[in-house]
Structure formats: structure tokens, C-alpha cells
Design an enzyme around this catalytic site. Structure first.
Site, short mmCIF file in Angstrom:
data_model
loop_
_atom_site.label_atom_id
_atom_site.label_comp_id
_atom_site.label_asym_id
_atom_site.label_seq_id
_atom_site.Cartn_x
_atom_site.Cartn_y
_atom_site.Cartn_z
N SER A 141 4.37 6.04 39.28
CA SER A 141 5.06 5.84 40.11
C SER A 141 6.05 5.57 40.47
CB SER A 141 4.56 6.11 41.18
OG SER A 141 4.87 6.35 42.09
N TYR A 154 -3.07 3.60 47.09
CA TYR A 154 -2.44 4.34 46.03
C TYR A 154 -1.71 3.23 45.37
CZ TYR A 154 0.98 7.94 43.64
OH TYR A 154 1.53 8.51 42.80
N1 LIG Z 1 4.64 14.80 42.98
C1 LIG Z 1 5.67 13.65 43.52
O1 LIG Z 1 6.19 13.11 44.18
C2 LIG Z 1 4.71 12.48 42.33
C3 LIG Z 1 5.91 10.96 42.42
C4 LIG Z 1 4.82 9.90 41.30
C5 LIG Z 1 3.95 10.44 40.65
N2 LIG Z 1 3.47 11.06 40.93
C6 LIG Z 1 1.79 11.41 40.06
O2 LIG Z 1 1.58 12.64 39.09
C7 LIG Z 1 0.91 13.11 38.97
C8 LIG Z 1 0.13 14.56 39.54
O3 LIG Z 1 0.71 14.58 41.02
P1 LIG Z 1 1.54 16.19 40.60
O4 LIG Z 1 2.98 15.43 41.63
O5 LIG Z 1 2.22 16.91 39.76
O6 LIG Z 1 0.51 16.87 42.26
P2 LIG Z 1 -0.81 18.65 42.23
O7 LIG Z 1 0.80 19.37 42.24
O8 LIG Z 1 -0.77 17.71 43.38
O9 LIG Z 1 -0.98 17.77 41.07
C9 LIG Z 1 -2.18 17.35 40.68
C10 LIG Z 1 -3.46 17.60 39.60
O10 LIG Z 1 -4.20 16.84 39.48
C11 LIG Z 1 -5.51 17.03 39.51
N3 LIG Z 1 -6.71 16.34 39.95
C12 LIG Z 1 -6.77 15.69 41.17
N4 LIG Z 1 -8.32 15.35 40.64
C13 LIG Z 1 -8.51 15.56 39.41
C14 LIG Z 1 -9.46 15.52 39.14
N5 LIG Z 1 -10.86 14.63 39.59
N6 LIG Z 1 -9.44 15.40 37.72
C15 LIG Z 1 -9.49 16.46 36.89
N7 LIG Z 1 -8.14 17.22 37.41
C16 LIG Z 1 -7.35 16.46 39.38
C17 LIG Z 1 -5.31 17.96 40.73
O11 LIG Z 1 -6.00 19.47 40.41
P3 LIG Z 1 -6.80 20.22 41.61
O12 LIG Z 1 -5.42 21.12 41.56
O13 LIG Z 1 -8.07 21.43 41.01
O14 LIG Z 1 -6.46 19.98 42.73
C18 LIG Z 1 -3.67 18.73 40.40
O15 LIG Z 1 -3.91 19.64 39.37
C19 LIG Z 1 -0.11 12.06 39.67
O16 LIG Z 1 -0.84 11.28 38.73
C20 LIG Z 1 0.51 11.67 40.69
O17 LIG Z 1 0.21 10.14 41.04
C21 LIG Z 1 3.55 12.37 42.17
#
Ligand SMILES: NC(=O)c1ccc[n+]([C@@H]2O[C@H](COP(=O)([O-])OP(=O)(O)OC[C@H]3O[C@@H](n4cnc5c(N)ncnc54)[C@H](OP(=O)(O)O)[C@@H]3O)[C@@H](O)[C@H]2O)c1
Length: 279
Positions: A141, A154
Site C-alpha cells: 500500500s 496497519y
Molecule cells: N482499499 C484501499 O484503499 C487499499 C489501499 C491499499 C492497499 N489495500 C490492500 O488491499 C488488500 C485488499 O483490500 P480491499 O481494499 O480489497 O478491501 P476489502 O474489500 O475489505 O477486501 C479485503 C478482503 O480480505 C479478506 N480477509 C480479511 N481477513 C481475512 C482472513 N483472515 N483470511 C482470508 N481473507 C481475509 C476479506 O474477507 P471478508 O469478506 O470475509 O471480510 C476480503 O475478501 C488489503 O491487503 C489492503 O490492505 C487496500
């Protein structure tokens, strides 16, 4: 059975970046194991399968559960016999000032964002090493590049992902395995809704309460103009297929601008800029 079709595994495929990445890899010819901790959340993938014939299979994988991990990776290796791409995407954000974070909250953050990723990597490496090929893409990130208030847990989990990936890249290159960091800025996903606010930060008498409220409000606002998950998925596809992938891929105009500022500004100038944006 060793399949001729390339195989990918994506963690956290129930929503956001993981969902779009699983669909994008499948649309581009990878037999994709769209893993999720709760397979009852497979409706978006099922809906896509009603419209398109995609090589995609949902399997259960909770990255903090050793047994679930073993079952998932055994399933893939016995069914497909190969693993070409692993996308370590599962993760969530914890918000709170360091003084007020409980050790349980910090450990839970690391358990998913860092140790979860380590577990999956260790489970796929024997197969990739035997093949002498593979790509491991780790979701870092902008928070893997610089800190901001309320982000100590985080941010430090993502800094750890950066350091771990950079070191592994040297260890694995001789085996034909490439390690890649994906560094998005704000992305429009469920991330903000799933964010865990530290318990003590929710107490209005907390000395950090006002600061945390301002941070939560400004990050929800910034997230509205964030990149689409589709953009991140396409960068992941490019990094997975490019014959000469880079170690790092920034994704989004916001993080590109912040990374450029970090290079061009002195530390106090950069500190003041982040302070202004985040509070
Ligand atoms: N959105 C942003 O602005 C952003 C920016 C930079 C980086 N990221 C990174 O991108 C990645 C994905 O995030 P996203 O933005 O797509 O958010 P999201 O829509 O909340 O998706 C997160 C995913 O991770 C899953 N998860 C959480 N804990 C888990 C576990 N113990 N085992 C398996 N799956 C698990 C969630 O499952 P559930 O549906 O069951 O909760 C969901 O499928 C993360 O690593 C985040 O740090 C996000």
C-alpha cells in the site's frame, strides 16, 4: 494431475481488489482458485459465472487458520499440480493511536496482514521451487511507503510486507520465482467499512479521540475519489504476465504523487504535507 493451464491463487476474493483480481486472472486464461475465509460470500463470483464461462473455483481459505491453509493448498496441488501465481491480498486496516492500541488488536492486525501472508507463501513455495517458476504478488500500500497518524499498526504491517518481499526477491530469483509488491493508494472497496477502529479510540474522553475522528472522516472522503479495484487488478495481471516484472508497482494517481513528494521533499516538508492531508 499436472494441468497445462496456468494456475493462480488469490486470497480474500470475496470483495474489492481480491474479487476483481480473481475475475481478471480467470478472464485472462488462468485457472483461478478464488479463496475466501467465508465461501458463503461467493455471490459476486457466482453472478459473474452466470454471464461468462470462467475457469474459476471458490475454495475456503482463512489466512490466520493453519488447518484451513493446509486444506486449501493440498486441494490446489492435488487437483492442479502447479501454482503459477499467488496474490496475497487478504487484509484489513486498524485505526488508532499507538498508545491506545491493545496488544490483542495489534497482534490480530499482524496475524492477518503479515503472518497470514507468510503462511500462504511458505505453503506454495515447495511447489513453485519444484517448478522453478512462479510469481508471488503481495498487496502492500502507500501505507507501506510512509506513515500517517492513526496508522501505526496497519502501516507497520505493510512496511513489514515491503521488507519481507524485498529480501525474498533475492532468495527466490535463483529458483525462477519473482516477488512483486503492489502499492495502491486509496481504492474504492469495502476496506473503509471493514476498518477496525481501536476500542479505546472510540471513547470520546480519549486524548486522541478528536484526531482519530478527523482521520476517519478525511480517509473516507479521500477513498471516494480512490482508484477502482479493476485498475489494481489490471496492474496485478500486468505484473503477473510481464516477462520482466518490476519489484514494485504503484497504483493510482494519489500514491504516485505522494511517492514523488517523498523523493523530492525533505522529511519535515513531507511530514507537514501528510499531516495536512490526514488531519
Ligand atoms: N482499499 C484501499 O484503499 C487499499 C489501499 C491499499 C492497499 N489495500 C490492500 O488491499 C488488500 C485488499 O483490500 P480491499 O481494499 O480489497 O478491501 P476489502 O474489500 O475489505 O477486501 C479485503 C478482503 O480480505 C479478506 N480477509 C480479511 N481477513 C481475512 C482472513 N483472515 N483470511 C482470508 N481473507 C481475509 C476479506 O474477507 P471478508 O469478506 O470475509 O471480510 C476480503 O475478501 C488489503 O491487503 C489492503 O490492505 C487496500
Amino acid at each position: 494431475m499436472v494441468s497445462n493451464q496456468k494456475v493462480s491463487i488469490v486470497t480474500g476474493s470475496s470483495s474489492g481488489i481480491g474479487l476483481e483480481t480473481a475475475l481478471t486472472l480467470a478472464r485472462n486464461g488462468y485457472f483461478t482458485y478464488a479463496t475466501m475465509r467465508n465461501p458463503e460470500k461467493d455471490a459476486p463470483i457466482k453472478n459473474a459465472l452466470k454471464k461468462e464461462n470462467l475457469p474459476i473455483k471458490v475454495i475456503q481459505l482463512d489466512v490466520i487458520d493453519d488447518e484451513s491453509l493446509k486444506n486449501a493448498i493440498d486441494h490446489v496441488t492435488s487437483e492442479a499440480g502447479r501454482i503459477d501465481v499467488l496474490v496475497n491480498n487478504a487484509g484489513y486496516g486498524l485505526v488508532g493511536a499507538l498508545e491506545e492500541l491493545s496488544m490483542e488488536e495489534i497482534k490480530a492486525q499482524y496475524e492477518t496482514n503479515l503472518f497470514g501472508l507468510v503462511r500462504v507463501i511458505q505453503a506454495v513455495l515447495p511447489t513453485m521451487r519444484k517448478q522453478r517458476s512462479g510469481r508471488i504478488l503481495n498487496l502492500s500500500s502507500g501505507a507501506g511507503l510512509f506513515g500517517y497518524p492513526g496508522g501505526s499498526a496497519y502501516v507497520s504491517s505493510k512496511f513489514a510486507v515491503e521488507g519481507l518481499s524485498e529480501s525474498m526477491a533475492y532468495e527466490l530469483e535463483p529458483f525462477g520465482i519473482r516477488v512483486i509488491l503492489i502499492e495502491p493508494g486509496f481504492v474504492q472497496t469495502n476496506f473503509a467499512n471493514s476498518m477496525v477502529i481501536a476500542k479505546k479510540a472510540q471513547d470520546p474522553t480519549s486524548p486522541y479521540s478528536q484526531m482519530m475522528q478527523r482521520i476517519a472522516a478525511s480517509s473516507s472522503e479521500l477513498a471516494k475519489s480512490g482508484s477502482s479495484a479493476d485498475l489494481v487488478a489490471n496492474v496485478i495481471l500486468d505484473a503477473a504476465t510481464n516477462p520482466n516484472p518490476r519489484l514494485r508497482y504503484l497504483v493510482g494517481k494519489d500514491v504516485e504523487a505522494w511517492a514523488a513528494s517523498k523523493k523530492s521533499m525533505d522529511e519535515s516538508e513531507f511530514f507537514n504535507m501528510i499531516k495536512k492531508i490526514s488531519t
